[in-house]
Write a protein that holds these residues in place. Structure first.
Motif, mmCIF file in Angstrom:
data_model
loop_
_atom_site.group_PDB
_atom_site.id
_atom_site.type_symbol
_atom_site.label_atom_id
_atom_site.label_comp_id
_atom_site.label_asym_id
_atom_site.label_seq_id
_atom_site.Cartn_x
_atom_site.Cartn_y
_atom_site.Cartn_z
ATOM 1 N N LEU A 73 6.217 28.539 -7.961
ATOM 2 C CA LEU A 73 5.326 29.647 -8.314
ATOM 3 C C LEU A 73 4.270 29.840 -7.232
ATOM 4 N N LEU A 74 3.727 28.759 -6.703
ATOM 5 C CA LEU A 74 2.738 28.850 -5.632
ATOM 6 C C LEU A 74 3.344 29.517 -4.398
ATOM 7 N N PHE A 75 4.579 29.149 -4.063
ATOM 8 C CA PHE A 75 5.269 29.768 -2.927
ATOM 9 C C PHE A 75 5.391 31.276 -3.136
ATOM 10 N N LEU A 76 5.862 31.676 -4.329
ATOM 11 C CA LEU A 76 6.034 33.103 -4.613
ATOM 12 C C LEU A 76 4.705 33.849 -4.567
ATOM 13 N N GLU A 77 3.672 33.258 -5.167
ATOM 14 C CA GLU A 77 2.353 33.901 -5.165
ATOM 15 C C GLU A 77 1.789 34.023 -3.755
ATOM 16 N N MET A 100 3.648 36.896 -2.092
ATOM 17 C CA MET A 100 3.182 38.183 -2.613
ATOM 18 C C MET A 100 1.796 38.510 -2.067
ATOM 19 N N SER A 101 0.946 37.516 -1.957
ATOM 20 C CA SER A 101 -0.398 37.721 -1.430
ATOM 21 C C SER A 101 -0.345 38.147 0.033
ATOM 22 N N LYS A 102 0.525 37.511 0.796
ATOM 23 C CA LYS A 102 0.667 37.878 2.213
ATOM 24 C C LYS A 102 1.120 39.326 2.347
ATOM 25 N N ILE A 103 2.053 39.721 1.511
ATOM 26 C CA ILE A 103 2.558 41.091 1.581
ATOM 27 C C ILE A 103 1.451 42.078 1.244
ATOM 28 N N SER A 104 0.678 41.799 0.178
ATOM 29 C CA SER A 104 -0.366 42.757 -0.195
ATOM 30 C C SER A 104 -1.550 42.742 0.764
ATOM 31 N N ASN A 105 -1.901 41.574 1.278
ATOM 32 C CA ASN A 105 -3.073 41.474 2.149
ATOM 33 C C ASN A 105 -2.776 41.806 3.601
ATOM 34 N N GLU A 106 -1.540 41.746 3.979
ATOM 35 C CA GLU A 106 -1.170 41.973 5.385
ATOM 36 C C GLU A 106 -0.262 43.187 5.522
ATOM 37 N N ASP A 107 -0.534 44.214 4.729
ATOM 38 C CA ASP A 107 0.325 45.397 4.721
ATOM 39 C C ASP A 107 0.489 45.993 6.118
ATOM 40 N N GLU A 108 -0.585 46.046 6.893
ATOM 41 C CA GLU A 108 -0.503 46.608 8.251
ATOM 42 C C GLU A 108 0.366 45.747 9.151
ATOM 43 N N LYS A 109 0.280 44.430 8.987
ATOM 44 C CA LYS A 109 1.108 43.527 9.788
ATOM 45 C C LYS A 109 2.589 43.737 9.452
ATOM 46 N N ILE A 110 2.887 43.876 8.163
ATOM 47 C CA ILE A 110 4.268 44.137 7.729
ATOM 48 C C ILE A 110 4.755 45.452 8.336
ATOM 49 N N LYS A 111 3.909 46.480 8.321
ATOM 50 C CA LYS A 111 4.288 47.782 8.892
ATOM 51 C C LYS A 111 4.566 47.666 10.381
ATOM 52 N N SER A 112 3.857 46.769 11.079
ATOM 53 C CA SER A 112 4.091 46.606 12.518
ATOM 54 C C SER A 112 5.492 46.055 12.778
#
Length: 170
Positions: free
Chosen positions: A143-147, A150-162
């Motif tokens: 659960l910690l891994f999944l959370e 998910m946190s990285k995806i929501s907090n690093e949206d611009e990095k994901i877009k890059s």
């Protein structure tokens, strides 16, 4: 060409698990005339404390359609269609916010509460089946891994877009 990696295997396995769970959900909830997405809306309106969205964001009032769209990662048009089906089935109702009448909030009807309660044992049975054999510590670690993901995806949206930009440049 593509090398084997544990990290990619984890992410692709999560994709596959997600697809399988949606398929199972669609088959099960079809019996009560709902899709998995409609069912997830009912769980949100039932304030299921296990939903990642409700764990991340504390809500003192019933949810609005826009909040459900954000949680389910769907468009406003899509959430409107999903909500209209649930309204037509008498499982939810919509009402004006007391503080701002322009806002419409949603809540389960008695029929919706009954449906959630009656299907709870079956839903929990599937969850127990999927998680049996894991220790409490293994469940917490997963659960910690999944959370964290998910946190990285929501907090690093611009990095994901890059990363997506790299595909455009190919």
């Amino acid at each position: 060409m593509i090398e084997k990696s544990i990290e990619e295997s984890i992410v692709l396995s999560i994709f596959e698990l997600s697809n399988q769970l949606k398929k199972i959900g669609d088959e099960v909830y079809q019996k009560v005339g709902l899709t998995t997405q409609q069912w997830l809306i009912l769980l949100h309106l039932a304030n299921n404390p296990n939903l990642p969205f409700l764990k991340r964001e504390k809500h003192l009032k019933n949810l609005m359609a826009s909040e459900l769209a954000d949680s389910l990662n769907v468009s406003r048009a899509n959430i409107t269609n999903l909500i209209n089906v649930l309204l037509d089935k008498g499982l939810i109702k919509q009402y004006e916010d007391k503080d701002d009448r322009r806002k419409k909030r949603l809540k389960l009807t008695k029929k919706g509460v009954t449906l959630v309660e009656n299907t709870q044992p079956s839903r929990l049975g599937v969850i127990k089946f999927l998680t049996e054999g894991f220790t409490g510590e293994e469940k917490k670690t997963f659960l910690l891994f999944l959370e964290t993901c998910m946190s990285k995806i929501s907090n690093e949206d611009e990095k994901i877009k890059s990363f997506h930009k790299l595909l455009v440049d190919i």
